[in-house]
Scaffold this motif. Sequence first.
Motif, PDB file in Angstrom:
ATOM      1  N   ASP A  29       2.568  17.151  -7.683  1.00  0.00           N
ATOM      2  CA  ASP A  29       3.387  16.037  -7.213  1.00  0.00           C
ATOM      3  C   ASP A  29       3.482  16.156  -5.700  1.00  0.00           C
ATOM      4  N   MET A  30       2.817  15.239  -4.981  1.00  0.00           N
ATOM      5  CA  MET A  30       2.706  15.342  -3.521  1.00  0.00           C
ATOM      6  C   MET A  30       3.111  14.014  -2.898  1.00  0.00           C
ATOM      7  N   ARG A  31       4.354  13.690  -2.997  1.00  0.00           N
ATOM      8  CA  ARG A  31       4.849  12.413  -2.509  1.00  0.00           C
ATOM      9  C   ARG A  31       5.692  12.599  -1.249  1.00  0.00           C
ATOM     10  N   ASN A  32       5.800  11.480  -0.515  1.00  0.00           N
ATOM     11  CA  ASN A  32       6.740  11.385   0.606  1.00  0.00           C
ATOM     12  C   ASN A  32       6.418  12.331   1.758  1.00  0.00           C
ATOM     13  N   SER A  64      -0.927   5.597  -4.649  1.00  0.00           N
ATOM     14  CA  SER A  64      -0.331   4.283  -4.465  1.00  0.00           C
ATOM     15  C   SER A  64       0.864   4.317  -3.522  1.00  0.00           C
ATOM     16  N   SER A  65       1.166   3.124  -2.996  1.00  0.00           N
ATOM     17  CA  SER A  65       2.370   2.899  -2.188  1.00  0.00           C
ATOM     18  C   SER A  65       2.417   3.765  -0.942  1.00  0.00           C
ATOM     19  N   ALA A  81      -5.171   3.050  -7.370  1.00  0.00           N
ATOM     20  CA  ALA A  81      -4.946   2.860  -5.934  1.00  0.00           C
ATOM     21  C   ALA A  81      -4.309   1.488  -5.738  1.00  0.00           C
ATOM     22  N   SER A  82      -2.993   1.458  -5.673  1.00  0.00           N
ATOM     23  CA  SER A  82      -2.268   0.191  -5.633  1.00  0.00           C
ATOM     24  C   SER A  82      -1.231   0.198  -4.516  1.00  0.00           C
ATOM     25  N   ASN A  83      -1.024  -0.989  -3.968  1.00  0.00           N
ATOM     26  CA  ASN A  83       0.082  -1.219  -3.025  1.00  0.00           C
ATOM     27  C   ASN A  83      -0.006  -0.366  -1.765  1.00  0.00           C
ATOM     28  N   TYR A 130       3.420   7.337  -2.003  1.00  0.00           N
ATOM     29  CA  TYR A 130       4.541   7.188  -1.053  1.00  0.00           C
ATOM     30  C   TYR A 130       4.395   8.101   0.158  1.00  0.00           C
ATOM     31  N   ASN A 131       3.164   8.239   0.648  1.00  0.00           N
ATOM     32  CA  ASN A 131       2.944   9.010   1.868  1.00  0.00           C
ATOM     33  C   ASN A 131       2.802   8.077   3.066  1.00  0.00           C
ATOM     34  N   TYR A 132       3.031   8.632   4.251  1.00  0.00           N
ATOM     35  CA  TYR A 132       3.021   7.799   5.450  1.00  0.00           C
ATOM     36  C   TYR A 132       1.617   7.287   5.766  1.00  0.00           C
ATOM     37  N   TRP A 133       0.607   8.163   5.688  1.00  0.00           N
ATOM     38  CA  TRP A 133      -0.722   7.759   6.135  1.00  0.00           C
ATOM     39  C   TRP A 133      -1.714   7.618   4.990  1.00  0.00           C
ATOM     40  N   ALA A 134      -1.831   8.637   4.145  1.00  0.00           N
ATOM     41  CA  ALA A 134      -2.820   8.573   3.076  1.00  0.00           C
ATOM     42  C   ALA A 134      -2.447   9.515   1.944  1.00  0.00           C
ATOM     43  N   SER A 135      -2.888   9.152   0.748  1.00  0.00           N
ATOM     44  CA  SER A 135      -2.754  10.074  -0.388  1.00  0.00           C
ATOM     45  C   SER A 135      -3.776  11.200  -0.299  1.00  0.00           C
TER      46      SER A 135
END
Length: 205
Positions: free
Chosen positions: A30-33, A77-78, A100-102, A55-60
């Motif tokens: 889990d690597m979000r935010n 995504s996001s 890969a959405s949003n 939900y990362n700033y630049w890229a997943s």
Amino acid sequence: WKDQSSGTVPADTGAVILANCSNIHIDNQDMRNGAIGIELGFCDNNTILNNDVSYNYWASIYLYTSNDNNISANMVSSNDVYGILVEEPSSRNIISNNTASNNDYGIFLDRFCDSNIISNNYVSGNNVFGIYLYFGINNTFSSNTILSNERGITLYGWSDENTVSNNIISSNIRSGIIITGSDDNFILNNFVSNNEIGIDLRSEE
């Protein structure tokens, strides 16, 4: 991690950066935010599987000069900019079964990314491009579902001898498929519907 030749990234690591590594597994994380969830530079033969990197700033997920990696079944995504970004020169990577959405860009291959396989991904709701290739040859885009993006799939600027096949490309705001300044591409057996323009062929802009 740096200069490692095998291993599995431990659970709950947070953001992962690999440099000059091979045969590393990044699974079920889990690597979000953050800024970038997973970053590989000069890395070959690694597996990125079943991670939630949203939900990362630049890229997943970001690959730079990395070959023969498997990126599968991830949620990308996001993010503010990119879902998956692959940069020069990166070849023979498999990018499959990801969502890969949003994002602004769902899956982006940028310069000298050749002989990659992008298949069975769900790419939707991206603000600029669903899938974008710039200056890459002999890539395969197959069996992807590309829905409700600003633009579906784009081959741009000397992106030659690529194959776009068996994709569902529907309900994109502008064009479903755009090919600009690129030659000898194979576009076949795609379901292209309900886009403003189905297939848009252009000379170099």
